[in-house]
Design a protein around this motif. Structure first.
Motif, mmCIF file in Angstrom:
data_model
loop_
_atom_site.group_PDB
_atom_site.id
_atom_site.type_symbol
_atom_site.label_atom_id
_atom_site.label_comp_id
_atom_site.label_asym_id
_atom_site.label_seq_id
_atom_site.Cartn_x
_atom_site.Cartn_y
_atom_site.Cartn_z
ATOM 1 N N GLY A 28 40.874 40.614 41.225
ATOM 2 C CA GLY A 28 39.890 41.541 41.393
ATOM 3 C C GLY A 28 40.318 42.875 41.894
ATOM 4 N N PRO A 29 39.377 43.836 41.441
ATOM 5 C CA PRO A 29 41.047 45.704 41.459
ATOM 6 C C PRO A 29 41.287 45.569 42.478
ATOM 7 N N ARG A 30 42.463 46.215 42.460
ATOM 8 C CA ARG A 30 43.556 46.963 43.484
ATOM 9 C C ARG A 30 42.716 47.588 44.164
ATOM 10 N N SER A 31 42.667 47.798 45.523
ATOM 11 C CA SER A 31 41.549 48.981 46.545
ATOM 12 C C SER A 31 42.325 49.097 47.727
ATOM 13 N N PRO B 299 41.669 56.625 55.351
ATOM 14 C CA PRO B 299 40.923 56.359 54.237
ATOM 15 C C PRO B 299 41.259 56.865 52.983
ATOM 16 N N GLY B 300 42.170 56.098 51.635
ATOM 17 C CA GLY B 300 42.774 56.310 51.055
ATOM 18 C C GLY B 300 43.907 55.567 51.634
ATOM 19 N N GLN B 301 43.934 54.710 51.942
ATOM 20 C CA GLN B 301 45.642 53.924 52.059
ATOM 21 C C GLN B 301 45.130 52.584 51.864
ATOM 22 N N LEU B 302 46.449 51.892 51.029
ATOM 23 C CA LEU B 302 46.038 50.443 50.785
ATOM 24 C C LEU B 302 45.506 49.909 51.083
ATOM 25 N N GLY C 205 32.245 51.019 43.975
ATOM 26 C CA GLY C 205 31.553 50.622 42.797
ATOM 27 C C GLY C 205 32.315 52.264 42.250
ATOM 28 N N GLU C 206 33.183 52.832 43.483
ATOM 29 C CA GLU C 206 33.629 54.564 43.595
ATOM 30 C C GLU C 206 34.909 54.224 43.249
ATOM 31 N N LYS C 207 35.776 54.877 42.550
ATOM 32 C CA LYS C 207 37.452 55.018 42.475
ATOM 33 C C LYS C 207 37.645 55.829 43.007
ATOM 34 N N GLY D 224 42.953 55.449 40.190
ATOM 35 C CA GLY D 224 42.474 54.619 39.664
ATOM 36 C C GLY D 224 41.923 53.289 40.077
ATOM 37 N N SER D 225 42.494 53.376 41.998
ATOM 38 C CA SER D 225 42.284 51.823 42.512
ATOM 39 C C SER D 225 40.495 51.816 42.915
ATOM 40 N N GLU D 226 40.254 50.610 43.447
ATOM 41 C CA GLU D 226 38.829 50.326 43.961
ATOM 42 C C GLU D 226 38.445 51.215 45.547
ATOM 43 N N ILE D 227 37.853 51.683 45.177
ATOM 44 C CA ILE D 227 37.479 52.039 46.958
ATOM 45 C C ILE D 227 36.240 51.415 47.920
ATOM 46 N N VAL D 228 36.961 50.816 48.775
ATOM 47 C CA VAL D 228 35.682 49.830 50.280
ATOM 48 C C VAL D 228 35.893 49.922 51.058
#
Length: 694
Positions: free
Chosen positions: A287-290, A316-319, A349-351, A355-359
């Motif tokens: 899956g995507p890196r988030s 927010p924005g932390q791995l 669905g946002e990056k 380039g990581s996926e935002i969850v």
């Protein structure tokens, strides 16, 4: 011509005698009996012949003697009677229909099997599993070993043996013995009649080991994370418990390193019977890196987004790290507001810029019981019976604003209090509280009627969320009317009014493994309370104390626990301090063997005067068996009239306690006696409460 002897034999057979001079007759002619009318007429009718009764023939009787004697001819049967004619009429009648047939069997004369039917006993022997360390595992799961060894028939024994053969084969494969062969045999025991010997024999064969190891289907970064978590090495034996455990580590590791939606496929192990090795392949969908985004709510909207943002330990924005998401869930559970609460990552669905996926984290909330009744009770020699009950509404002022009303009743203490408390007040784990109440105390050391009001900020441990560091600080105003001990030999017990301002604070470092019943680790606690009389001229002083407790698990059932504590009041004389604010020693939470506040100097009426310093030690051996425990203990302590703690003139108490361990903490009953008891001191003291002494 026939010889003379032959002719005589023929005559004997016909029942005639032959004179010696008779001439030889002509040869006889053959006659067919079926064509001879005279022979047919001489035979009796068949219906007159009855079967002979059965007779037991002794063993060894010659055949001729064993032949039955023919019965005499029976009298011909009379003509058919009237009943026989009626029977013929019944036979001629039509059969009854099947619908009227009752299929219920007649159980009146049924034979019931006896409970005392003979049983078959057996014993089990296992061959071939002990050298490879599997016999204990086999016996713990074996049907032959764990079911009753007294069975009804040999078929049951054979069925259990077949089940155990399959069990042994599975155990061999689970440890990498894929060529293993298992058989069973059932024979009579040679050393005990009536008993069977059941033998499970295993031939393990060679053990297979890992060949090539590969993780497929993902990019380089998640593949490297999975390969590191897998920790399988070429040449290691193929053990199913290790493989499953390492794959579980992969499932945990990927969400902890930025891949919340990773999925592990079905492993493949290709065995080679020539090299006794297996090539292992694990498919991976990473899956995507988030990275962390915001929050969403689902279910009941108890906490809004603003209050939910107080709980996370990430930005927010932390791995993305599943450990941080689970930490937030545990903090929500610790509020006791929810019956169930879940925290799950949701793709947006946002990056992110990299380039990581935002969850987002979706918080599912379900309301729990907000109104709570609680109570506790105890007894101590010198302190009497004391019971406390409280009512709490956990969310009367949302969010997390609780109201608690408490009542205290007892033989020597009575009182009530009201407290407003807001948990997670602007910051996670920070609690703000305003409380006030009154209390009446009637002890040998003092009689006091006290009113107090205070404000406090704290970070405290709970049974669900035990914290390494905890602290509190605040301010308090106490108004009290008290009568203490006489401080001069000929003085009386004066009653005075006191108005006191205090700034109590404390800090604790906790490395123990349990809040209510620790078995290992230690705790360090420091308290300080600068205080001053608010009547007339300000007279300041400070109440200080420090405590260290340690817990050492000597065995699985025995914990050795120790406590050391020192206290001091500096900056004031004993006369200038309200009796209820002085230092006292003795009781269930202090030095057992002495009554509550009874260790130390006393006035002429035997009332404790209190002191300005104290030193205390305690040592316990907590032995537990099941839900019960026995605790022998020794306590020591002294009370000083100056502000410097010391070790001189120590007093000792010893005793034994009982424990009953419940799901909310141990119920404690301690019985102790003072060593080197002095006149006026109790021979025995009894303490009953919930929780360990320290």
């Amino acid at each position: 011509m026939l010889a003379r002897g032959s002719v005589a034999a023929c005559l004997f057979a016909l029942g005639l005698s032959a004179p010696a001079w008779a001439a030889p007759p002509a040869p006889p002619q053959a006659i067919d009996p079926a064509a001879d009318p005279d022979f047919e007429a001489a035979l009796p009718p068949l219906d007159s012949i009855q079967a002979p009764p059965a007779e037991e023939i002794p063993a060894g009787t010659p055949p001729a003697a064993a032949a039955p004697t023919p019965a005499p001819p029976a009298t011909p049967a009379p003509a058919t009677s009237a009943p026989a004619a009626a029977d013929d009429a019944d036979l001629a009648a039509p059969l009854p229909p099947l619908s009227g047939f009752d299929p219920t069997p007649d159980a009146g004369n049924a034979r019931v099997p006896s409970d005392a039917a003979p049983r078959i006993r057996y014993r089990l022997a296992v061959e071939g599993l002990k050298p490879i360390g599997l016999e204990d595992d086999f016996r713990s799961l074996s049907a032959l070993a764990n079911d009753s060894k007294d069975v009804a028939n040999s078929a049951q024994v054979a069925a259990r043996a077949n089940v155990d053969v399959g069990l042994a084969e599975r155990l061999l494969r689970s440890e990498g013995y894929y060529d293993g062969v298992v058989s069973s045999s059932i024979v009579p025991a040679a050393d005990k009649a009536g008993e069977l010997l059941v033998t499970i024999s295993a031939t393990p064969g060679p053990r297979y080991s890992f060949g090539a190891i590969a993780v497929t289907g993902a990019d380089a970064e998640p593949t490297a994370i999975a390969r590191e978590a897998l920790r399988l090495r070429t040449g290691d034996p193929i053990r199913s418990i290790v493989v499953e455990g390492r794959e579980a580590q992969v499932v945990l590791a990927l969400p902890q390193h930025g891949y919340p939606f990773a999925k592990v496929g079905q492993r493949d192990i290709l065995l080679d019977d020539a090299t006794h090795s297996g090539d292992y392949t694990l498919p991976l969908e990473a899956g995507p890196r988030s990275v962390f985004g915001g929050f969403r709510t689902k279910g009941q909207d108890i906490f809004d987004i603003e209050h939910l943002s107080v709980f996370p330990r990430f930005k927010p924005g932390q791995l993305y790290d599943s450990r941080l998401a689970d930490d937030m869930r545990q903090a929500l559970v610790a509020t006791s507001i929810f019956s169930t609460v879940a925290v799950q990552p949701v793709a947006t669905g946002e990056k992110a810029p990299d380039g990581s996926e935002i969850v987002d984290l979706e918080v599912t909330q379900r309301k729990g019981p907000w109104r709570v009744l609680a109570g506790s009770a105890g007894y101590g020699t010198g302190q009497g019976i004391k019971a406390e009950a409280s009512w709490t509404h956990r969310n009367i002022f949302p969010p997390e604003g609780s109201l608690t009303v408490t009542a205290i009743g007892g033989t020597q203490e009575q009182g009530a209090s009201v407290a407003f408390r807001r948990a997670n007040a602007g910051q996670r784990d920070r609690t703000f509280q305003i409380a006030g109440g009154f209390r009446r105390s009637d002890f040998d050391a003092y009689n006091a009627n006290t009113v107090n009001v205070g404000i406090n900020w704290s970070r405290q441990s709970t049974p669900l969320w035990q914290k390494r560091w905890s602290w509190s600080y605040g301010a308090e105003i106490i108004g009290t009317n008290e009568k203490g001990a006489a401080l001069t030999p000929d003085g009386d017990r004066p009653r005075r009014n006191y108005l006191i301002g205090a700034l109590p604070m404390q800090v604790q470092y906790d490395r123990s493994d349990d809040l209510l019943n620790p078995s290992k680790g230690y705790r360090l606690l420091v308290r300080a309370s600068p205080e001053s009389s608010l009547q007339g001229k300000l007279r300041g002083y400070a109440r200080l104390s420090g405590q260290a407790t340690g817990y050492w698990p000597a065995t699985d059932s025995l914990v050795v626990a120790g406590r050391a504590m020192v206290s001091s009041i500096v900056g004031a004389s004993l006369e200038g301090i309200a009796p209820s604010r002085r230092i006292y020693v003795g009781g269930g939470g202090s030095v057992r063997g002495f009554g509550y506040q009874q260790l130390g100097p006393k006035d002429a009426q035997d009332n404790p005067t209190g002191g300005l310093s104290s030193t205390e030690f305690a040592l316990e051996a907590r032995y537990r068996f099941g839900n019960f425990g026995i605790v022998p203990f020794v306590d020591a302590g002294r009370l000083g009239q100056d502000s410097t703690p010391g070790l001189s003139h120590m007093r000792y108490g010893a005793g034994i306690g009982g424990r009953y361990y419940t799901n909310f903490g141990p119920l404690r009953v301690d019985l102790a006696t003072p060593i080197d008891r002095r006149p006026g001191e109790s021979r025995f003291t009894l303490y009953i409460s919930i929780g360990q002494a320290f």
